[in-house]
Design an enzyme around this catalytic site. Structure first.
Site, mmCIF file in Angstrom:
data_model
loop_
_atom_site.group_PDB
_atom_site.id
_atom_site.type_symbol
_atom_site.label_atom_id
_atom_site.label_comp_id
_atom_site.label_asym_id
_atom_site.label_seq_id
_atom_site.Cartn_x
_atom_site.Cartn_y
_atom_site.Cartn_z
ATOM 1 N N LYS A 83 75.797 48.850 45.601
ATOM 2 C CA LYS A 83 76.688 48.952 44.421
ATOM 3 C C LYS A 83 77.599 50.370 44.748
ATOM 4 C CE LYS A 83 75.320 49.594 39.345
ATOM 5 N NZ LYS A 83 74.314 50.064 38.532
HETATM 6 O O1 G3P Z 1 73.455 50.537 35.398
HETATM 7 C C1 G3P Z 1 74.479 50.690 34.852
HETATM 8 C C2 G3P Z 1 74.694 50.548 33.298
HETATM 9 O O2 G3P Z 1 73.959 49.539 32.691
HETATM 10 C C3 G3P Z 1 74.166 52.044 32.507
HETATM 11 O O3 G3P Z 1 73.936 51.862 31.367
HETATM 12 O O4 G3P Z 1 72.904 52.613 29.302
HETATM 13 O O5 G3P Z 1 73.331 54.229 31.014
HETATM 14 O O6 G3P Z 1 75.371 53.102 29.763
HETATM 15 P P1 G3P Z 1 73.873 53.048 30.194
#
Ligand code: G3P
Length: 227
Positions: A83
């Protein structure tokens, strides 16, 4: 639609992998920090549990270090998807790693133009963050609609739209309606997808009515075998 879970919690991953519904896992530096685990060991263990792509994110922001890190991560297991952030350096790393046959997930995507660049860089996945856009008063799902529409125009684009930063089941449903390829969700969102009050109520009634019959399917099968 493929279901990934967005967590670095091995117990959650093991539990949800046992449902047979899990197609992959995404992690990020914040989730790894929360787990308190050694990153490389953790990725190796997740890759043992889940057959599908396991996203492991680089930590560096400069090209040379990021590429070196990407190579270390890719060696952990064949199902590692490296990633990288959506930056010029990240997309250069994406091109290199994709050319070497490693799946790359380009993360922190917030615009259709960024998604186009990631596709051109050979990304296996583009991760638009819907929740974080909603959080600042934008429409995260609109971004998904635009990326899906653009990618659909070009059959040579093989990049899958991986909807990230999902906050609830409705995000998953809306992403599916738009034809997004993958939804990565926190474990609790995957569990919420099972739930409906009418399912619980209906099951309660069926169980109660079945008890009234005084029968047992397993008991009947044993008796039938014995005869
Ligand atoms: O892993 C990336 C993403 O899904 C992060 O989500 O909830 O931290 O905005 P969030």
């Amino acid at each position: 639609m493929k279901f990934f879970i967005d967590t670095a919690d091995l117990n959650e991953i093991r539990d949800l992998a046992s449902t047979g519904l899990l197609d992959g896992v995404t992690t990020n530096p914040s989730l790894v920090a929360k787990s308190g685990r050694n990153f490389l060991d953790l990725v190796a263990e997740i890759c043992d549990v889940v057959q599908g792509p396991v996203s492991a994110e680089v930590a560096a922001v400069d090209f040379d270090t990021m590429l070196a890190e990407a190579k270390v991560l890719a060696k952990i297991a064949p199902n590692v998807a490296v990633k990288v952030p959506l930056t010029p350096a990240g997309l250069k790393v994406c091109r290199h790693m994709s050319d070497e046959g490693t799946q790359v997930n380009v993360t922190l995507c917030f615009s259709p133009g960024q998604a186009l660049l990631a596709a051109k860089a050979g990304a296996a996945f583009i991760s638009p963050f819907v929740g974080r856009l909603d959080d600042i008063g934008h429409d995260g799902m609109q971004l998904i609609a635009e990326i899906v529409q653009i990618y659909d125009m070009y059959p040579e684009i093989t990049t899958e739209v991986l909807v990230a930063s999902i906050r609830g089941p409705q995000h998953v449903i809306e992403a599916a309606k738009l034809g997004a390829h993958v939804a990565t969700m926190p474990p609790n969102v995957l569990r919420q997808l099972y739930k409906h009050p009418l399912t619980d109520k209906g099951l309660e009634a069926f169980v109660a009515d079945w008890e009234k019959t005084g029968q047992s399917i397993l008991g009947a099968a044993k008796t039938a075998k014995a005869v």
